[in-house]
Scaffold this motif. Structure first.
Motif, PDB file in Angstrom:
ATOM      1  N   UNK A  17       0.870  -1.184   0.000  1.00  0.00           N
ATOM      2  CA  UNK A  17       0.000   0.000   0.000  1.00  0.00           C
ATOM      3  C   UNK A  17       0.905   1.231   0.000  1.00  0.00           C
ATOM      4  N   UNK A  18       0.369   2.416  -0.345  1.00  0.00           N
ATOM      5  CA  UNK A  18       1.180   3.619  -0.143  1.00  0.00           C
ATOM      6  C   UNK A  18       1.526   3.737   1.338  1.00  0.00           C
ATOM      7  N   UNK A  19       2.760   4.144   1.634  1.00  0.00           N
ATOM      8  CA  UNK A  19       3.177   4.345   3.021  1.00  0.00           C
ATOM      9  C   UNK A  19       2.732   5.740   3.429  1.00  0.00           C
ATOM     10  N   UNK A  20       1.728   5.825   4.320  1.00  0.00           N
ATOM     11  CA  UNK A  20       1.106   7.108   4.682  1.00  0.00           C
ATOM     12  C   UNK A  20       0.653   7.808   3.399  1.00  0.00           C
ATOM     13  N   UNK A  21       1.221   8.970   3.054  1.00  0.00           N
ATOM     14  CA  UNK A  21       0.810   9.650   1.824  1.00  0.00           C
ATOM     15  C   UNK A  21       1.407   9.032   0.573  1.00  0.00           C
ATOM     16  N   UNK A  22       2.372   8.152   0.743  1.00  0.00           N
ATOM     17  CA  UNK A  22       2.968   7.476  -0.411  1.00  0.00           C
ATOM     18  C   UNK A  22       4.156   8.204  -1.018  1.00  0.00           C
ATOM     19  N   UNK A  23       4.484   9.395  -0.458  1.00  0.00           N
ATOM     20  CA  UNK A  23       5.625  10.152  -0.969  1.00  0.00           C
ATOM     21  C   UNK A  23       6.319  10.797   0.224  1.00  0.00           C
ATOM     22  N   UNK A  24       7.607  10.578   0.354  1.00  0.00           N
ATOM     23  CA  UNK A  24       8.316  11.005   1.564  1.00  0.00           C
ATOM     24  C   UNK A  24       8.264  12.523   1.751  1.00  0.00           C
ATOM     25  N   UNK A  25       8.165  13.302   0.679  1.00  0.00           N
ATOM     26  CA  UNK A  25       8.214  14.768   0.803  1.00  0.00           C
ATOM     27  C   UNK A  25       6.827  15.407   0.823  1.00  0.00           C
ATOM     28  N   UNK A  26       5.789  14.638   0.544  1.00  0.00           N
ATOM     29  CA  UNK A  26       4.433  15.190   0.536  1.00  0.00           C
ATOM     30  C   UNK A  26       3.703  14.728   1.805  1.00  0.00           C
ATOM     31  N   UNK A  27       3.286  15.683   2.649  1.00  0.00           N
ATOM     32  CA  UNK A  27       2.733  15.299   3.967  1.00  0.00           C
ATOM     33  C   UNK A  27       1.452  14.478   3.886  1.00  0.00           C
ATOM     34  N   UNK A  28       0.657  14.666   2.836  1.00  0.00           N
ATOM     35  CA  UNK A  28      -0.559  13.848   2.706  1.00  0.00           C
ATOM     36  C   UNK A  28      -0.827  13.591   1.233  1.00  0.00           C
ATOM     37  N   UNK A  29      -1.756  12.690   0.994  1.00  0.00           N
ATOM     38  CA  UNK A  29      -2.134  12.287  -0.368  1.00  0.00           C
ATOM     39  C   UNK A  29      -3.625  12.573  -0.518  1.00  0.00           C
ATOM     40  N   UNK A  30      -4.002  13.287  -1.581  1.00  0.00           N
ATOM     41  CA  UNK A  30      -5.434  13.578  -1.762  1.00  0.00           C
ATOM     42  C   UNK A  30      -6.018  12.832  -2.956  1.00  0.00           C
ATOM     43  N   UNK A  31      -5.421  11.720  -3.311  1.00  0.00           N
ATOM     44  CA  UNK A  31      -6.011  10.832  -4.329  1.00  0.00           C
ATOM     45  C   UNK A  31      -7.414  10.464  -3.845  1.00  0.00           C
ATOM     46  N   UNK A  32      -8.426  10.876  -4.624  1.00  0.00           N
ATOM     47  CA  UNK A  32      -9.802  10.715  -4.138  1.00  0.00           C
ATOM     48  C   UNK A  32     -10.237   9.250  -4.073  1.00  0.00           C
ATOM     49  N   UNK A  33      -9.499   8.379  -4.768  1.00  0.00           N
ATOM     50  CA  UNK A  33      -9.874   6.955  -4.710  1.00  0.00           C
ATOM     51  C   UNK A  33      -9.196   6.246  -3.534  1.00  0.00           C
ATOM     52  N   UNK A  34      -8.306   6.940  -2.833  1.00  0.00           N
ATOM     53  CA  UNK A  34      -7.666   6.354  -1.653  1.00  0.00           C
ATOM     54  C   UNK A  34      -8.463   6.723  -0.411  1.00  0.00           C
ATOM     55  N   UNK A  35      -8.943   5.707   0.280  1.00  0.00           N
ATOM     56  CA  UNK A  35      -9.776   5.924   1.466  1.00  0.00           C
ATOM     57  C   UNK A  35      -8.942   5.769   2.738  1.00  0.00           C
ATOM     58  N   UNK A  36      -7.962   4.847   2.690  1.00  0.00           N
ATOM     59  CA  UNK A  36      -7.155   4.565   3.883  1.00  0.00           C
ATOM     60  C   UNK A  36      -5.699   4.924   3.641  1.00  0.00           C
ATOM     61  N   UNK A  37      -5.082   5.469   4.691  1.00  0.00           N
ATOM     62  CA  UNK A  37      -3.689   5.891   4.617  1.00  0.00           C
ATOM     63  C   UNK A  37      -2.946   5.158   5.732  1.00  0.00           C
TER      64      UNK A  37
END
Ligand SMILES: [Zn+2]
Length: 347
Positions: free
Chosen positions: A174-194
């Motif tokens: 799965x993506x690890x938290x936001x899935x990118x070490x430099x981006x604090x969060x991920x707003x991919x609308x199809x991702x429900x769980x982080x």
């Protein structure tokens, strides 16, 4: 838009923190650090292959290389969200499978069907209910970049468990938290769980699965360059097994060994993993230990090696391996056929 309950889907904490990103609410759990959406925009998966990204040879080789050491040839595998079957193809270059099945809702399953033995287009729960898939029938269940899209990952893990044999392995990415070490969060609308390491391993633990291997920083693509992959199993029973050290190839053809060192390693290591019937006697320079028994065998002074010949000596010490070896070679070189340090049996 629909709403999910405001309760942590991993640990069940009833009042996780709530914050809003892009006008949509999500939770953050202070207990297990899981984050999940409350406000969810419906997403049409029929035309979209989950796991469709990340098809570079390097990425597929890394995934297959992570999984392959943990399965035997001839395994039966089920991959949930198998997209076009790229991981199946990469794994089949490393291992043989008696069956490799997939579940995929998108049209990518037509390609997957050419690379896998069978591809289903129904949820695992339905496949179990219809008898198309049998309970406890797979050695390996896989799911890559799928869990984060689901309303209730816990329900899917429960279904995965039902199709897993008792000794089976579960591979998840799965993506690890936001899935990118430099981006604090991920707003991919199809991702429900982080998921983080703590929340994914805790979710698996709730289902009785022990995470044996975990890796972060796994690259899916540029956007999800920090993915989390784990391999989990049901916990193995804590059983002593003398064959683990006694049957080491270094001891092949050796009837009995002399064990040099009657210290703590006897109780902590040999008692559990070495067959006492293979021990002629112990040697220890501590006179307080001489004339006593260890694992039913006598403890003697070093001079005992002076009688007899063709001894195989097991050095039962890691710290003093070198000086013990030097002493044996110097004083009893003519009497000793083989010196085997326990470090080699543990290697
Ligand atoms: Zn939680």
């Amino acid at each position: 838009m629909y709403e999910l309950p405001v309760v942590c889907a991993v640990c069940g904490l009833p009042e996780p923190e709530i914050f809003t990103i892009g006008g949509l609410r999500r939770t953050f759990c202070p207990s297990c650090h899981h984050s999940q959406r409350i406000d969810v925009e419906p997403f049409d998966y029929k035309g979209f292959a989950m796991g469709g990204a990340g098809r570079t040879p390097e990425r597929l080789a890394a995934q297959a290389g992570f999984v392959a050491p943990h399965i035997a040839d001839g395994a039966r595998a089920l991959e949930i969200g198998c997209a076009a079957g790229d991981l199946a193809e990469a794994l089949r270059r490393r291992k043989t499978f008696s069956a490799y099945h997939g579940v995929e809702f998108s049209p990518a399953r037509d390609i997957a069907a050419t690379r896998m033995d069978r591809v289903f287009a129904k949820p695992v729960e339905d496949l179990l209910a219809s008898g198309e898939v049998e309970a406890a029938s797979y050695d390996l269940v896989l799911s890559s970049h799928c869990l984060e899209h689901l309303d209730s990952p816990s329900d899917v893990i429960a279904a995965m468990l039902r199709v897993m044999k008792p000794e089976a392995a579960l591979f998840l990415e799965v993506p690890h938290r936001g899935g990118h070490a430099r981006l604090p969060f991920d707003d991919n609308r199809s991702h429900i769980h982080f998921f983080g390491v703590s929340s994914l391993t805790r979710l698996l633990a709730r289902h009785g699965l022990e995470t044996r291997v975990a890796e972060t920083g796994a690259r899916l693509d540029e956007r999800y360059s920090d993915s989390l992959r784990v391999l989990a199993r049901r916990p193995a029973p804590l059983r002593a097994d003398p064959s683990i050290l006694s049957d080491h190839p270094k001891l092949a053809g050796v009837d009995k060994v002399v064990v040099w060192g009657a210290g703590r390693m006897v109780e902590e290591m040999l008692a559990h993993y070495f067959d006492p019937a293979r021990i002629a006697f112990f040697i220890d320079k501590d006179e307080g230990k001489q004339a006593s028994l260890r694992l039913g065998a006598p403890v003697r002074g070093p001079e005992a090696l002076g009688a007899g010949s063709d001894w195989t000596v097991l050095i039962n010490s890691l710290e003093f391996e070198a000086p013990i070896r030097a002493e044996i070679e110097q004083r009893f070189g003519a009497r000793v056929a083989r010196i085997i340090p326990i470090s080699e049996l543990l290697d």
